[in-house]
Enzyme design. Sequence first.
Site, PDB file in Angstrom:
ATOM      1  CG  ASP A  30      50.430 -25.397 -20.745  1.00  0.00           C
ATOM      2  OD1 ASP A  30      49.295 -25.286 -21.269  1.00  0.00           O
ATOM      3  OD2 ASP A  30      51.439 -24.854 -21.226  1.00  0.00           O
ATOM      4  NE  ARG A  32      51.376 -27.192 -26.255  1.00  0.00           N
ATOM      5  CZ  ARG A  32      50.239 -26.570 -26.603  1.00  0.00           C
ATOM      6  NH1 ARG A  32      49.280 -27.218 -27.228  1.00  0.00           N
ATOM      7  NH2 ARG A  32      50.045 -25.297 -26.319  1.00  0.00           N
ATOM      8  CG  ASP A  49      41.280 -29.843 -21.130  1.00  0.00           C
ATOM      9  OD1 ASP A  49      40.882 -28.710 -20.814  1.00  0.00           O
ATOM     10  OD2 ASP A  49      40.940 -30.432 -22.171  1.00  0.00           O
ATOM     11  CE1 TYR A 149      39.896 -14.902 -25.787  1.00  0.00           C
ATOM     12  CE2 TYR A 149      39.660 -12.665 -26.595  1.00  0.00           C
ATOM     13  CZ  TYR A 149      40.312 -13.587 -25.809  1.00  0.00           C
ATOM     14  OH  TYR A 149      41.386 -13.196 -25.050  1.00  0.00           O
ATOM     15  CE  LYS A 153      39.387 -14.005 -22.312  1.00  0.00           C
ATOM     16  NZ  LYS A 153      40.061 -14.853 -21.302  1.00  0.00           N
ATOM     17  CB  ILE A 189      49.560  -8.729 -24.819  1.00  0.00           C
ATOM     18  CG1 ILE A 189      48.453  -8.317 -23.844  1.00  0.00           C
ATOM     19  CG2 ILE A 189      50.880  -8.895 -24.077  1.00  0.00           C
ATOM     20  CD1 ILE A 189      48.209  -9.309 -22.737  1.00  0.00           C
TER      21      ILE A 189
HETATM   22  N1  SER Z   1      44.635 -10.564 -28.070  1.00  0.00           N
HETATM   23  C1  SER Z   1      43.322 -11.146 -28.029  1.00  0.00           C
HETATM   24  C2  SER Z   1      42.858 -11.567 -29.361  1.00  0.00           C
HETATM   25  O1  SER Z   1      43.258 -10.936 -30.314  1.00  0.00           O
HETATM   26  C3  SER Z   1      42.354 -10.176 -27.455  1.00  0.00           C
HETATM   27  O2  SER Z   1      42.288 -10.388 -26.100  1.00  0.00           O
HETATM   28  O3  SER Z   1      42.088 -12.453 -29.458  1.00  0.00           O
END
Ligand code: SER
Length: 334
Positions: A30, A32, A49, A149, A153, A189
């Site tokens: 990790d 940290r 890292d 992001y 992915k 999540i």
């Molecule tokens: N939970 C993530 C986000 O909101 C989506 O994979 O960036």
Amino acid sequence: MGHGLLKSLDEERRERRASGESFPAVIAIDLRELPSEHRALCDESFTGDVCDEKMLERLLASYQIGSIYHLAALLSTRSEFVPEIAHGVNVGGTLNLLRIAAEEAANNGRPVQFFFPSSIAAYGMPDLATKTAAGEVGEDQFLQPHTMYGCNKVAGENLGNYYAHHYRKLASDRMEFPVDFRSIRFPGIISADTVPSGGTSDYGPEMLHAAARGDDYACFVRRDARIPFMTMPEAIDAIRRLMAAPKIALSRTVYNVQSFNPSASEFLEEVREHFEDAKTEFEPDLARQSIIDSWPAACDDAAARKDWGWVPTYDLSNAFSEYLVPRIRARYSE
Ligand code: SER
């Protein structure tokens, strides 16, 4: 997610070792230093890292690696403020680990298993009307993400597929299928134990945790915003199931999963079933809302169900009553 995964691996590690079976050493990395309760769940841990190739080379020299669970990433909201840094971590880190996996496979003459958490952010619905009309979206549709992001992915998924099936296609000394790449496109999540930061699905967990603490909350999406969610234990269960599945059963490298997909106002109604005084207002942030509008309202997870037995544990109502609310109440009353 890292903590939940370490806990789950540790449970199996203890059971297996108690009955005299072997279980591979669990090594955690990790940025940290891990807190001591997390360190207790693994055989060794390092601060490092995923962008540090030298550190990864040292690990490669010190251990025989059988499986890699690569969870390091900057999430979708954070990445829009520093897109190039996000690319460096999210794609550069993934590439570094895939290369380590392929080298290790070549050294040992057997494939290395690799888990990559992809995301609903891999999708990019062109507009709200298309999102509404599309309903449940399959894995191969609408892969034109609107965020860095999401682009990262999709890149990670494609790189994984390349290392799994085509790596060094023209080299005479190439190994076939060096990386056994497996990926899940996670929805939002929700964990009872942690509040996420830097994501765009964060309005769900933020609303719930704020209500449990008795805090005011300004929800940054519209009432009708709808994306799929699941609980953290279900996410961990899905990872463990996918990684335990026989390779022959897997018809793809990337799988959708989801448990429930309330609108933001339905989510608030559920919060108020348990915390009736929840002080939530809707104050949409148009930019963050546009990210949610580009993610599907529902994902078709039939392939995960068929290939490796994915089944959600919860619907919205029992996710709250059986998992989230009891643990959150205990947490905030401590
Ligand atoms: N939970 C993530 C986000 O909101 C989506 O994979 O960036």
